[in-house]
Scaffold this active site. Structure first.
Site, PDB file in Angstrom:
ATOM      1  CG  ASP A   1      -0.025   9.601   0.610  1.00 19.65           C
ATOM      2  OD1 ASP A   1       0.057   8.091   0.946  1.00 19.65           O
ATOM      3  OD2 ASP A   1      -0.546  10.339   1.097  1.00 19.65           O
TER       4      ASP A   1
ATOM      5  CG  HIS B   1      -2.036  -1.042   1.090  1.00 20.07           C
ATOM      6  ND1 HIS B   1      -3.443  -0.710   0.642  1.00 20.07           N
ATOM      7  CD2 HIS B   1      -2.112  -2.355   1.303  1.00 20.07           C
ATOM      8  CE1 HIS B   1      -4.041  -1.732   0.586  1.00 20.07           C
ATOM      9  NE2 HIS B   1      -3.241  -2.668   0.948  1.00 20.07           N
TER      10      HIS B   1
HETATM   11  P1  ADQ Z   1      -2.960   6.036   4.644  1.00 17.50           P
HETATM   12  O1  ADQ Z   1      -1.625   6.611   4.940  1.00 17.50           O
HETATM   13  O2  ADQ Z   1      -3.791   5.819   5.886  1.00 17.50           O
HETATM   14  O3  ADQ Z   1      -3.118   4.818   3.863  1.00 17.50           O
HETATM   15  P2  ADQ Z   1      -4.780   7.633   2.761  1.00 17.50           P
HETATM   16  O4  ADQ Z   1      -4.875   6.916   1.340  1.00 17.50           O
HETATM   17  O5  ADQ Z   1      -5.050   9.030   2.687  1.00 17.50           O
HETATM   18  O6  ADQ Z   1      -3.782   7.397   3.924  1.00 17.50           O
HETATM   19  O7  ADQ Z   1      -6.272   7.086   3.385  1.00 17.50           O
HETATM   20  C1  ADQ Z   1      -6.623   7.576   4.735  1.00 17.50           C
HETATM   21  C2  ADQ Z   1      -8.117   7.223   4.954  1.00 17.50           C
HETATM   22  O8  ADQ Z   1      -8.412   7.815   6.152  1.00 17.50           O
HETATM   23  C3  ADQ Z   1      -9.032   7.908   3.896  1.00 17.50           C
HETATM   24  O9  ADQ Z   1     -10.009   7.091   3.690  1.00 17.50           O
HETATM   25  C4  ADQ Z   1      -9.532   9.255   4.940  1.00 17.50           C
HETATM   26  O10 ADQ Z   1     -10.896   9.653   4.530  1.00 17.50           O
HETATM   27  C5  ADQ Z   1      -9.508   8.341   6.125  1.00 17.50           C
HETATM   28  N1  ADQ Z   1      -9.420   9.537   7.165  1.00 17.50           N
HETATM   29  C6  ADQ Z   1      -8.408  10.729   7.283  1.00 17.50           C
HETATM   30  N2  ADQ Z   1      -8.658  11.508   8.251  1.00 17.50           N
HETATM   31  C7  ADQ Z   1      -9.813  10.952   8.989  1.00 17.50           C
HETATM   32  C8  ADQ Z   1     -10.527  11.627   9.897  1.00 17.50           C
HETATM   33  N3  ADQ Z   1     -10.210  12.417  10.798  1.00 17.50           N
HETATM   34  N4  ADQ Z   1     -11.632  10.747  10.304  1.00 17.50           N
HETATM   35  C9  ADQ Z   1     -12.252   9.778   9.583  1.00 17.50           C
HETATM   36  N5  ADQ Z   1     -11.431   9.413   8.649  1.00 17.50           N
HETATM   37  C10 ADQ Z   1     -10.070   9.975   8.143  1.00 17.50           C
HETATM   38  C11 ADQ Z   1      -2.074   4.210   3.071  1.00 17.50           C
HETATM   39  C12 ADQ Z   1      -0.987   4.699   2.188  1.00 17.50           C
HETATM   40  C13 ADQ Z   1      -1.822   5.349   1.117  1.00 17.50           C
HETATM   41  C14 ADQ Z   1      -2.892   4.573   0.467  1.00 17.50           C
HETATM   42  C15 ADQ Z   1      -3.698   3.757   1.381  1.00 17.50           C
HETATM   43  C16 ADQ Z   1      -4.507   2.660   0.581  1.00 17.50           C
HETATM   44  O11 ADQ Z   1      -0.113   5.374   2.965  1.00 17.50           O
HETATM   45  O12 ADQ Z   1      -0.879   6.100   0.324  1.00 17.50           O
HETATM   46  O13 ADQ Z   1      -3.565   5.346  -0.431  1.00 17.50           O
HETATM   47  O14 ADQ Z   1      -2.753   2.884   2.207  1.00 17.50           O
HETATM   48  O15 ADQ Z   1      -3.543   1.830  -0.099  1.00 17.50           O
END
Ligand code: ADQ
Length: 478
Positions: free
Chosen positions: A383, A170
């Site tokens: 990311d 991921h």
């Molecule tokens: P993350 O680093 O966690 O994931 P991201 O892809 O942005 O990053 O996903 C975060 C998720 O958490 C999103 O669905 C977002 O809506 C949710 N979220 C963030 N803040 C929140 C809050 N305060 N309350 C509720 N929900 C919240 C890792 C990798 C990424 C990759 C994903 C999936 O680092 O690059 O995209 O896995 O493979």
């Protein structure tokens, strides 16, 4: 959610192995424990490919101590792996989050290498591999997820040579020049090469992996495959390629279109004082997300007088994350000092320059915030993908809003009609934010429409289907 005990000896045609189970344990006021489905696209995608009752999920419950008994929930067989407090410290907080995470994200902070952490990593990976080996039916498909479990593919192959093994990363996979720092680099590569198919977010990540195989293990690669010699002298072919992850776009759009979500979005704007411009950042509080760079650019725009509350406000949602790891504690302090300073210097009574929320929110509230935001700031330094960018465009069924997106996200490969920025270049970032605010609304709509189409057409279901089809077609062992 219904939970039934299941016989231990049952086996499954599809086994997902991920660090965490797709459910969180919650305790109600009377002390009764229940499990709630954790939010997230992976769970949604897996649920649809695992229907029919022949899928199992192996993962850690999130708490230290003995694993709860296996149970079934919503048609999924859930098998928890128990971790001791020490194993959590070594495998999860140490090796996963303090060694591999920074190393795989361009060493934004220095990775720390501790031999004890790697020993814990190996022990925990073995436990996951053993659990998967017990649950997989003859010839089953096992899908391993992420950087916490890179030794599982080879360990599982040794236990169960009959199963088909896929692994998906991921997060980014680093260039060989950085990966080479890892004292256990050979063990990690050999661990991964136990799989039939290795999936990455971007083509560049898969290419980095193939280069690592050539340069550090002198293996032969051809196109997107690498040839591995078995202990018995035979050869095996492993494919490494990209499958950019996505979101449940239909489900999220349905939520965004509900009248109560729109009403909530209007209420949010009223609560903010009906500003002309609402800027929004939503991230886990992680140093990879570029929150400090974003705040610096915004603070300078305030200092320059380009933006000023109450006409413009920034809402920064920062989800609590990895709070036991030192680098995360430092980041939180730095962010909070900056927010305090900006509000002290530029806010007015009842009108802060930055609304900062160190909290988690339900999906409904996130969708309403996306609808309320004129400019979404997604500025990671690195990311794997960044799902927030895809969630934002999905919620903008009104074709409104503008997305500022870092070129260092996997998402920028697909969402190239965003306002693309280099977050290291603060002057450039300020200009891009201004451009996102000032561009003609018709042009912004055109850009939004193109990006929405991409996310709608390539959703998380397609992603999971593509991966599993490629795994089924992965080169047969000679
Ligand atoms: P993350 O680093 O966690 O994931 P991201 O892809 O942005 O990053 O996903 C975060 C998720 O958490 C999103 O669905 C977002 O809506 C949710 N979220 C963030 N803040 C929140 C809050 N305060 N309350 C509720 N929900 C919240 C890792 C990798 C990424 C990759 C994903 C999936 O680092 O690059 O995209 O896995 O493979």
């Amino acid at each position: 959610m219904t939970i039934e005990p299941t016989p231990d000896q049952a086996t499954y045609d599809l086994v997902v192995v991920a660090n965490r189970l797709p459910v969180d344990r919650t305790t109600d006021a009377e002390g009764n424990e229940t499990w709630q489905q954790s939010p997230g696209g992976l769970v949604t995608a897996m649920q649809s490919v695992m229907t029919g009752g022949d899928g199992a999920w192996v993962g850690w419950s999130g708490d230290p101590g003995e694993a709860p008994e296996p149970f079934d929930a919503d048609g999924l067989h859930l098998h928890a792996v128990g971790l001791t407090r020490q194993e959590i410290e070594d495998h999860y907080e140490g090796m996963s989050n303090d060694t591999l995470w920074p190393l795989y994200h361009d060493v934004i902070v220095p990775p720390r290498f501790r031999r004890r952490w790697f020993d814990g990593y190996r022990t925990v990976n073995r436990r996951f591999a053993q659990a998967a080996a017990r649950l997989a039916a003859p010839g089953a498909t096992v899908w391993v997820h992420d950087y916490q479990l890179q030794l599982v593919p080879a360990m599982l192959r040794a236990l169960r040579p009959d199963v088909r093994i896929g692994w998906f990363n991921h997060i980014p996979f680093p260039p060989v020049e950085l990966f080479a720092q890892l004292p256990w680099r050979r063990a990690i590569i050999e661990g991964l090469l136990g799989a039939d198919l290795l999936g990455f977010q971007r083509r560049a990540d898969a290419e980095n992996f193939l280069r690592v195989c050539r340069r550090l293990l002198a293996l032969q690669t051809r196109g997107d495959t690498v040839t591995v010699r078995n202990h018995d002298g035979g050869e095996r072919v492993v494919r490494a390629t990209s499958f950019p992850i996505s979101i449940d776009s239909a489900g999220l759009e349905e939520l965004a279109r509900r009248p109560e979500t729109l009403e909530r979005a209007r209420q949010i704007r009223r609560d903010l004082g009906d500003p002309d411009i609402v800027l929004l950042g939503v991230d886990r509080l992680d140093y990879t997300k570029g929150i400090r760079h974003r705040l610096k650019a915004y603070e300078e725009l305030l200092a320059d007088g380009v933006l000023a509350p109450p006409k413009a406000v920034l809402v920064q949602v920062a989800t609590p994350s990895r709070e036991r790891v030192q680098a995360y504690q430092q980041l939180r302090e730095q962010v909070e000092v900056t927010v305090g300073r900006a509000n002290g210097d530029y806010g007015q009574l009842g009108q802060p320059a930055i609304h900062y929320l160190h909290q988690s929110f339900p999906r409904e509230e996130m969708a309403a915030m996306f609808l309320a935001a004129d400019v979404m700031l997604v500025t990671p330094l690195r990311d794997g993908m960044n799902l927030v960018a895809k969630e934002y465009v999905t919620c903008r069924y009104d074709q409104g809003g503008a997305l500022v997106l870092s070129e260092f996200t996997g998402a920028s490969g697909e969402l190239d009609r965003a306002f693309i920025c280099n977050p290291h270049d603060i002057d450039g970032l300020k200009l891009t934010i201004r451009e996102a605010i000032d561009t003609d609304p018709r042009e912004k709509s055109r850009r939004m429409r193109t990006m929405r189409r991409r996310v709608r057409e390539y959703d998380v279901q397609r992603w999971a289907d593509h991966f599993l089809q490629a795994l089924a077609a992965a080169p047969e062992r000679p």
